[in-house]
Design an enzyme around this catalytic site. Structure first.
Site, PDB file in Angstrom:
ATOM      1  N   HIS A  28     -22.382   6.637  13.460  1.00 47.93           N
ATOM      2  CA  HIS A  28     -21.543   7.289  14.460  1.00 47.93           C
ATOM      3  C   HIS A  28     -22.130   7.291  15.881  1.00 47.93           C
ATOM      4  CE1 HIS A  28     -19.305   8.932  11.009  1.00 47.93           C
ATOM      5  NE2 HIS A  28     -20.422   9.456  10.552  1.00 47.93           N
TER       6      HIS A  28
HETATM    7  O1  RIB Z   1     -18.812  13.431  12.293  1.00 44.72           O
HETATM    8  C1  RIB Z   1     -19.962  12.711  12.661  1.00 44.72           C
HETATM    9  C2  RIB Z   1     -20.747  13.462  13.683  1.00 44.72           C
HETATM   10  O2  RIB Z   1     -21.171  14.704  13.127  1.00 44.72           O
HETATM   11  C3  RIB Z   1     -22.044  12.737  14.101  1.00 44.72           C
HETATM   12  O3  RIB Z   1     -22.353  13.077  15.431  1.00 44.72           O
HETATM   13  C4  RIB Z   1     -23.077  13.324  13.188  1.00 44.72           C
HETATM   14  O4  RIB Z   1     -24.389  13.294  13.739  1.00 44.72           O
HETATM   15  C5  RIB Z   1     -22.597  14.744  13.087  1.00 44.72           C
HETATM   16  O5  RIB Z   1     -23.081  15.449  14.240  1.00 44.72           O
END
Ligand code: RIB
Ligand code: CA
Length: 311
Positions: free
Chosen positions: A241
């Site tokens: 992500h």
């Molecule tokens: O949903 C994914 C996000 O939530 C990413 O930033 C992960 O690190 C968590 O913070």
């Protein structure tokens, strides 16, 4: 002239890889890192941010502890994904570098008021509590921010913490609502795009082959981090992500999306934190975000491994 950025983060293995990518990229000047409660509580996210900077050989980066809970709600964490420490998968020494004395929100406000208007980009990788609080306390900073590139939200991919919402937005929907309504140029990396950059074995080969402490650590974090998503989605790897935010700053052409209206659900319990993205332009609501829907995964991982190999 390097692009000045502030990374706001809740490390988190994927946050850690994003921070490493930023520190490995001379195009970017990291003015500071602000920790926020999210994946794990604030004492751990502010520890983990220092662990990552020391791993990168950058104990000079100023790191600030921020908000330990959402603006109006109770904190929700994600140890089930990131492990108890938030950086499970690799054993790293306790950080020696200190936290800065100032609160992260004060650092954000003071930096944005000091730096020339339009020169600092904010890169939130976790719940938007620090940013939302700074905007509430100092509305004048909104017009001084060059732009915000954040990881959060979902539309076609729908939710990961609830059927309707992505974790970062879900944890603090009020803060997110403030950010999306602030009129700041906004680029959003939702699950729609992060699920296109999966840590498949082919893509991870580069990390494993580096033969460096950083490469080995990233591979170990990824091994831990991806077990949850592979089991849940039955996918060939885990979505990486947060590095999408930094990769966008470095090579925006890796990504594609639309400039659309995105509103945040803050009232309904059922759809709390949903990013209601008008992808098909069916409303008259004014566009307020560039919502990214796709990425070239091969180019993304080539950039990531090239840069991380330099640390
Ligand atoms: O949903 C994914 C996000 O939530 C990413 O930033 C992960 O690190 C968590 O913070
Ligand atoms: Ca994060």
């Amino acid at each position: 002239m390097p692009q000045k950025i502030i990374i706001d983060t809740d490390p988190g293995q994927d946050d850690a890889v994003a921070i490493l990518l930023a520190l490995a990229s001379p195009e970017l000047e990291v003015l500071g890192i602000t920790a926020v409660a999210g994946n794990v509580p604030l004492p751990l996210t502010s520890r983990n941010a220092r662990v990552v900077c020391e791993l990168a050989g950058r104990p000079d980066i100023p790191i600030f502890a921020g908000c330990d809970a959402p603006m109006t709600r109770a904190l929700v964490t994600a140890e089930h994904v990131h492990g108890k420490t938030g950086l499970d998968g690799a054993d790293l020494p306790e950080p020696q570098m200190p936290l800065q004395d100032a609160h992260a929100v004060d650092f954000l406000i003071e930096t944005l008021r000091r730096e020339p208007a339009g020169t600092v980009t904010l890169c939130p990788l976790g719940p938007l509590t620090n940013i939302g609080t700074a905007l509430a306390r100092a509305p004048d900073i909104a017009e001084r921010v060059a732009g915000i590139v954040l990881m959060g939200g979902a539309y076609f991919e729908v939710g990961n913490i609830t059927p309707a919402a992505e974790f970062n937005i879900y944890v603090d929907p009020e803060a997110a609502s403030r950010v999306f309504a602030a009129g700041i140029p906004l680029t959003v990396m939702p699950l729609d795009v992060t699920h296109r950059v999966l840590t498949t074995e082919a893509h991870l080969k580069g990390f494993r082959a580096m033969g460096t402490r950083v490469g080995d650590t990233v591979a170990a974090w990824t091994d831990f981090f991806e077990r949850f998503d592979k089991e849940k989605y039955g996918s060939a790897g885990a979505p990486l992500h947060d590095p999408c935010v930094i990769a966008y700053l470095l090579e925006p052409e890796i990504f594609s999306g639309r400039h659309i209206n995105v509103e945040i659900e803050t009232v309904s319990d059922l759809t709390r934190g949903m990013t209601v993205a008008d992808w098909w332009g069916v409303t008259e609501r004014a566009p307020n975000a560039t919502f990214i829907g796709d990425a070239d995964a091969d180019r993304f991982f080539a950039l990531l491994t090239d840069r991380i190999a330099t640390l």
